[in-house]
Design an enzyme around this catalytic site. Sequence first.
Site, PDB file in Angstrom:
ATOM      1  N   SER A 145       0.853  -1.189   0.000  1.00  7.68           N
ATOM      2  CA  SER A 145       0.000   0.000   0.000  1.00  7.68           C
ATOM      3  C   SER A 145       0.886   1.236   0.000  1.00  7.68           C
ATOM      4  O   SER A 145       2.047   1.179   0.430  1.00  7.68           O
ATOM      5  CB  SER A 145      -0.886  -0.002   1.255  1.00  7.68           C
ATOM      6  N   TYR A 158      -1.527  -0.598  10.480  1.00  3.95           N
ATOM      7  CA  TYR A 158      -1.646  -0.844   9.045  1.00  3.95           C
ATOM      8  C   TYR A 158      -0.371  -0.427   8.321  1.00  3.95           C
ATOM      9  O   TYR A 158       0.168  -1.176   7.496  1.00  3.95           O
ATOM     10  CB  TYR A 158      -2.847  -0.077   8.496  1.00  3.95           C
TER      11      TYR A 158
END
Length: 270
Positions: A145, A158
């Site tokens: 990501s 995350y």
Amino acid sequence: MAKVSYESRAIVTGAGSGIGRAFALELAKRGGQVVVSDIDLAAAEETVSMITGQGGKALAFTCDVSRLEDVQNLAEKSEQWFGLAPTVVINNAGVGTGGQPVGDSPIEDWQWIVGINLWGVIHGCHVFAPVLKEQGFGGIVNVSSAASFGSAPMMAAYNTTKAGVLALSETLSAELAAHGIKVTVLCPTFVKTNVIQNARMKTESIRDAQKMMDKAGVSPESVAIKTLDALDKNKMYVMPQTDAKVSWFIKRLAPGTWTKMMGKAASRMP
């Protein structure tokens, strides 16, 4: 060398929805046989039905990527179904957390997301890299990501998992280059999937994130196509959106400035 994403024997984790499903469908369109893996077997079977309905060949398989034995079983059963070793492995399965600073986020959420987002990819690389190396060709896609380098506040767990995936992918690429194995790492910003709805976040954080997703999100299909094209061209990094490319450039060019920008962003948060 043949294009690895065409007429491939592919394994996709987290393929019951979102980016994983898009990868599975696109691989099938390109002539590949696909093992559709997901922790939710019903979702995996739905993806398989979409593939077979278009004349493709696919197998649904349940797998919890946080468990090494599950991934080992996935490798064994997939090779039995293919009749040969896989040629493409896409470590896609992932979940989300966010909305709380370090120290406030429950440690159980850290353990949950690290188990899936980071250990899941570690398990996939650990199990399949030797298989591809022995075969002498193939490709691995790891889904990371833009959070891996963006370091946005209130997203520490995350961010950490995705940064680990990026570092693992870069290391793996260096290790496998001499063996004819391609490695591509995907680093998108917002993609229109159900990851936010299924995330462990406070209600207001989910609402805010969903607004950004609706406004700036791109389709998983477009991301899958760009990533598989990059894999075929042996490109390491895929930043499919302009904001991801800009963030990547600034972070590499002026990391101190970027960190200060994130600090100012954090100071404006409640």
